[in-house]
Design an enzyme around this catalytic site. Structure first.
Site, mmCIF file in Angstrom:
data_model
loop_
_atom_site.group_PDB
_atom_site.id
_atom_site.type_symbol
_atom_site.label_atom_id
_atom_site.label_comp_id
_atom_site.label_asym_id
_atom_site.label_seq_id
_atom_site.Cartn_x
_atom_site.Cartn_y
_atom_site.Cartn_z
ATOM 1 N N SER A 35 1.000 -0.820 -0.008
ATOM 2 C CA SER A 35 -0.231 -0.271 0.243
ATOM 3 C C SER A 35 0.831 0.726 0.117
ATOM 4 C CB SER A 35 -1.125 0.279 1.301
ATOM 5 O OG SER A 35 -1.992 -1.278 1.304
HETATM 6 N N1 SAH Z 1 -1.227 -4.759 3.869
HETATM 7 C C1 SAH Z 1 -1.047 -4.599 2.965
HETATM 8 C C2 SAH Z 1 -1.791 -4.661 2.147
HETATM 9 C C3 SAH Z 1 -1.409 -5.780 0.975
HETATM 10 S S1 SAH Z 1 -2.506 -6.028 -0.954
HETATM 11 C C4 SAH Z 1 1.029 -4.376 2.695
HETATM 12 O O1 SAH Z 1 1.457 -3.201 4.151
HETATM 13 O O2 SAH Z 1 1.533 -4.872 1.934
HETATM 14 C C5 SAH Z 1 -4.014 -6.601 -0.102
HETATM 15 C C6 SAH Z 1 -3.794 -8.036 0.543
HETATM 16 O O3 SAH Z 1 -5.202 -8.604 0.462
HETATM 17 C C7 SAH Z 1 -3.181 -9.393 -1.231
HETATM 18 O O4 SAH Z 1 -1.733 -9.448 -0.325
HETATM 19 C C8 SAH Z 1 -4.229 -10.180 -1.193
HETATM 20 O O5 SAH Z 1 -3.666 -11.333 -1.216
HETATM 21 C C9 SAH Z 1 -4.484 -10.024 0.067
HETATM 22 N N2 SAH Z 1 -6.435 -10.471 0.289
HETATM 23 C C10 SAH Z 1 -7.050 -10.130 -0.879
HETATM 24 N N3 SAH Z 1 -8.178 -11.433 -0.069
HETATM 25 C C11 SAH Z 1 -8.130 -11.300 0.908
HETATM 26 C C12 SAH Z 1 -8.376 -12.225 2.035
HETATM 27 N N4 SAH Z 1 -9.823 -12.313 1.722
HETATM 28 N N5 SAH Z 1 -7.901 -13.062 3.081
HETATM 29 C C13 SAH Z 1 -6.388 -12.015 3.179
HETATM 30 N N6 SAH Z 1 -6.290 -11.738 3.051
HETATM 31 C C14 SAH Z 1 -6.720 -11.530 1.579
#
Ligand code: SAH
Length: 198
Positions: free
Chosen positions: A45
């Site tokens: 993010s």
């Molecule tokens: N907090 C992270 C943001 C990652 S982007 C950071 O700081 O880097 C969002 C993430 O949510 C992705 O890795 C994606 O695989 C995950 N995601 C999407 N749907 C999900 C679900 N139902 N359960 C768990 N993770 C999920």
């Protein structure tokens, strides 16, 4: 200047070296205020968004926090710097492994990583003081509100697959919530039972 006034949040963002979460080819972008690819079609993010979501959660030391979407582990580190006790869940196995490895190597102790569909929350360790969803949801999953303590807060981007509105839910008692909105944002989709279909 973008509206982040919580000094503890700013300090956490300043403390954590963001470049360690980046692939070598993208290192030069690590300190830009943008989202970047982290593999598996997912993104780390934007620092502003991480700061905003964290500020909206109003983390107190010792808060029990559920993060849905561990991704790179960057947002997780910010929560851990604020002395949260963290439960973080990721549906992509490689990212789950990598985030766990990063958080361990940083020396954090108060976290548990889970590999599962977080759109259902994580009943086993509920209720939580705070829940943060770091992927865009089509609707607010009721189950997440039920996993909040009374007085707890849920911060979740809700909208379509491209753009969402940042929503904060405060659970004021068994039956009632307060809902506030905090502008537009753009996350990868929340995929799962209470999210989008794959
Ligand atoms: N907090 C992270 C943001 C990652 S982007 C950071 O700081 O880097 C969002 C993430 O949510 C992705 O890795 C994606 O695989 C995950 N995601 C999407 N749907 C999900 C679900 N139902 N359960 C768990 N993770 C999920």
């Amino acid at each position: 200047s973008k509206g982040i006034y919580d000094l503890a949040v700013l300090k956490a963002i300043r403390t954590i070296p963001r470049h360690v979460f980046f692939d070598e080819a993208l290192l030069k972008y690590a300190y830009q205020d943008n989202a970047f690819p982290i593999g598996e079609g997912q993104t780390i993010s934007q620092p502003y968004t991480v700061a905003l979501q964290t500020q909206l959660l109003e983390i107190l030391p010792g808060d029990k926090v559920l993060e849905i979407g561990s991704g790179s582990g960057y947002q997780s580190s910010v929560l851990l710097e604020l002395d949260a006790t963290l439960y973080t869940i990721e549906r992509q196995y490689k990212l789950y492994q990598k985030a766990k490895q990063f958080l361990t190597s940083f020396g954090y102790k108060n976290f548990n990583c889970f590999y599962d569909d977080g759109s259902k929350g994580l009943e086993k360790h509920s209720p939580y003081d705070k829940i943060i969803v770091t992927a865009g949801a089509p609707t607010i999953p009721n189950i997440l509100i039920h996993q909040l303590k009374i007085g707890g807060k849920l911060v979740i981007p809700v909208g379509n697959k491209e753009n969402q509105i940042m929503i904060r839910i405060t659970r004021i008692d068994e039956k009632n919530i307060i809902q506030d909105s905090f502008g537009t944002c753009s996350f990868v989709p929340l995929i799962g039972e209470n999210g989008w279909n794959e």
